[in-house]
Scaffold this motif. Sequence first.
Motif, PDB file in Angstrom:
ATOM      1  N   SER A  30      25.077 -28.599   9.638  1.00 34.08           N
ATOM      2  CA  SER A  30      26.290 -27.924  10.101  1.00 34.08           C
ATOM      3  C   SER A  30      26.204 -27.448  11.543  1.00 34.08           C
ATOM      4  O   SER A  30      27.221 -27.081  12.140  1.00 34.08           O
ATOM      5  CB  SER A  30      26.598 -26.729   9.191  1.00 34.08           C
ATOM      6  OG  SER A  30      25.526 -25.802   9.203  1.00 34.08           O
TER       7      SER A  30
ATOM      8  N   ASP B 270      30.715 -29.864  14.807  1.00 32.36           N
ATOM      9  CA  ASP B 270      29.336 -30.271  14.589  1.00 32.36           C
ATOM     10  C   ASP B 270      29.140 -31.779  14.750  1.00 32.36           C
ATOM     11  O   ASP B 270      28.018 -32.281  14.668  1.00 32.36           O
ATOM     12  CB  ASP B 270      28.832 -29.810  13.212  1.00 32.36           C
ATOM     13  CG  ASP B 270      29.667 -30.347  12.055  1.00 32.36           C
ATOM     14  OD1 ASP B 270      30.893 -30.460  12.215  1.00 32.36           O
ATOM     15  OD2 ASP B 270      29.101 -30.629  10.978  1.00 32.36           O
TER      16      ASP B 270
ATOM     17  N   HIS C  31      32.914 -31.980   1.222  1.00 33.19           N
ATOM     18  CA  HIS C  31      31.613 -32.629   1.416  1.00 33.19           C
ATOM     19  C   HIS C  31      31.029 -33.055   0.074  1.00 33.19           C
ATOM     20  O   HIS C  31      31.297 -32.450  -0.968  1.00 33.19           O
ATOM     21  CB  HIS C  31      30.635 -31.682   2.107  1.00 33.19           C
ATOM     22  CG  HIS C  31      30.963 -31.407   3.536  1.00 33.19           C
ATOM     23  ND1 HIS C  31      30.494 -32.189   4.563  1.00 33.19           N
ATOM     24  CD2 HIS C  31      31.725 -30.435   4.106  1.00 33.19           C
ATOM     25  CE1 HIS C  31      30.949 -31.709   5.714  1.00 33.19           C
ATOM     26  NE2 HIS C  31      31.694 -30.644   5.462  1.00 33.19           N
TER      27      HIS C  31
ATOM     28  N   ASN D 202      25.285 -32.865   0.842  1.00 28.45           N
ATOM     29  CA  ASN D 202      25.585 -31.608   1.523  1.00 28.45           C
ATOM     30  C   ASN D 202      25.183 -30.369   0.742  1.00 28.45           C
ATOM     31  O   ASN D 202      24.545 -29.461   1.278  1.00 28.45           O
ATOM     32  CB  ASN D 202      27.066 -31.540   1.870  1.00 28.45           C
ATOM     33  CG  ASN D 202      27.443 -30.239   2.556  1.00 28.45           C
ATOM     34  OD1 ASN D 202      28.025 -29.352   1.944  1.00 28.45           O
ATOM     35  ND2 ASN D 202      27.076 -30.102   3.819  1.00 28.45           N
TER      36      ASN D 202
ATOM     37  N   GLN E 260      18.024 -30.541  10.139  1.00 29.19           N
ATOM     38  CA  GLN E 260      18.800 -30.112  11.290  1.00 29.19           C
ATOM     39  C   GLN E 260      17.997 -30.147  12.583  1.00 29.19           C
ATOM     40  O   GLN E 260      18.492 -30.591  13.624  1.00 29.19           O
ATOM     41  CB  GLN E 260      19.311 -28.687  11.055  1.00 29.19           C
ATOM     42  CG  GLN E 260      20.181 -28.129  12.166  1.00 29.19           C
ATOM     43  CD  GLN E 260      21.529 -28.804  12.270  1.00 29.19           C
ATOM     44  OE1 GLN E 260      22.458 -28.457  11.580  1.00 29.19           O
ATOM     45  NE2 GLN E 260      21.656 -29.804  13.143  1.00 29.19           N
TER      46      GLN E 260
ATOM     47  N   HIS F 163      22.738 -34.302   6.311  1.00 28.59           N
ATOM     48  CA  HIS F 163      23.796 -33.283   6.278  1.00 28.59           C
ATOM     49  C   HIS F 163      23.534 -32.301   5.134  1.00 28.59           C
ATOM     50  O   HIS F 163      24.458 -31.863   4.439  1.00 28.59           O
ATOM     51  CB  HIS F 163      25.178 -33.919   6.161  1.00 28.59           C
ATOM     52  CG  HIS F 163      26.223 -33.212   6.991  1.00 28.59           C
ATOM     53  ND1 HIS F 163      26.453 -31.858   6.914  1.00 28.59           N
ATOM     54  CD2 HIS F 163      27.099 -33.686   7.898  1.00 28.59           C
ATOM     55  CE1 HIS F 163      27.418 -31.521   7.738  1.00 28.59           C
ATOM     56  NE2 HIS F 163      27.833 -32.620   8.372  1.00 28.59           N
TER      57      HIS F 163
ATOM     58  N   ASP G  71      30.306 -36.450   5.567  1.00 30.28           N
ATOM     59  CA  ASP G  71      31.584 -35.756   5.752  1.00 30.28           C
ATOM     60  C   ASP G  71      32.733 -36.414   4.991  1.00 30.28           C
ATOM     61  O   ASP G  71      33.700 -36.902   5.567  1.00 30.28           O
ATOM     62  CB  ASP G  71      31.904 -35.651   7.249  1.00 30.28           C
ATOM     63  CG  ASP G  71      30.951 -34.725   7.954  1.00 30.28           C
ATOM     64  OD1 ASP G  71      31.358 -33.601   8.277  1.00 30.28           O
ATOM     65  OD2 ASP G  71      29.789 -35.111   8.169  1.00 30.28           O
TER      66      ASP G  71
ATOM     67  N   SER H  30      22.891 -28.922   3.582  1.00 33.41           N
ATOM     68  CA  SER H  30      23.230 -27.552   3.958  1.00 33.41           C
ATOM     69  C   SER H  30      22.000 -26.657   3.929  1.00 33.41           C
ATOM     70  O   SER H  30      21.216 -26.684   2.965  1.00 33.41           O
ATOM     71  CB  SER H  30      24.296 -26.997   3.010  1.00 33.41           C
ATOM     72  OG  SER H  30      24.513 -25.615   3.253  1.00 33.41           O
TER      73      SER H  30
END
Length: 255
Positions: free
Chosen positions: A10, A60, A190, A165, A245, A215, A142, A217
Amino acid sequence: MRFASLGSGSRGNATVVDVGSTRVLIDCGFSIKETERRLERLGIHPSRLNAILVTHEHSDHIRGVIPLARKHDLAVYMTAGTHRALSSTPLTGIHLNLIDSQSEFVIGDLAVTPVAVPHDAREPVQYVVRDSDNLSLGVLTDLGSITAHVIQRFNRCDGLFLECNHDITMLANGAYPPSLKRRIAGAWGHLNNHQSYDFLKNIQTSQLQQLVLGHISEQNNSLEAVQAMMGNLSSHPGSVHYACQDDGVDWLQLS
């Protein structure tokens, strides 16, 4: 063909694809400085890129697209809907190409197929790219639900970058406000871990060499939960990697 993730989550997303004399970024959700640092880690100077493919207008994924394209004279490809969503953003000084979400186009040594997806953006797409040897890479993040169109387009890829996600229970019990929870978990939000698992079960993976799950979370999922989900597959498709990330994923080869 080879590909790598600069980072996924994110706080920023970008995937680089390198084949022959062609190098493209799919999205750029980082600042110029951060994007250049992450590209340098992969041995790529931004001026060597040919283009940036935009999936949709959420920050993002698009934060660094226009500044990077201006600085390094890069072409940018996006749908007309994404362009309209950016109506308040000055797009002067870039080579802008509006694409049809149903039509393939070519950038150098890559054939690019946009794939329309259900997501809460103006005209979002994901991408399947193919080289002259017919090797294909699908980037699928996404989207809130898997459609027959998505299954058809992403079937039999040689490489796949897939969203995992959130964990349903972690999201439901987490600190996000109810409205945001509904958005993420909705049909235009998501993919959760179970949806990604079902998607992998419903496509042909016999030729899949490299699978990247991303992706993920940082608040509503965990690497352990995603790995446990993958462990439930009767046969693991190809080599499995996890894009975080901060570090993304280093170069992966398709051959």
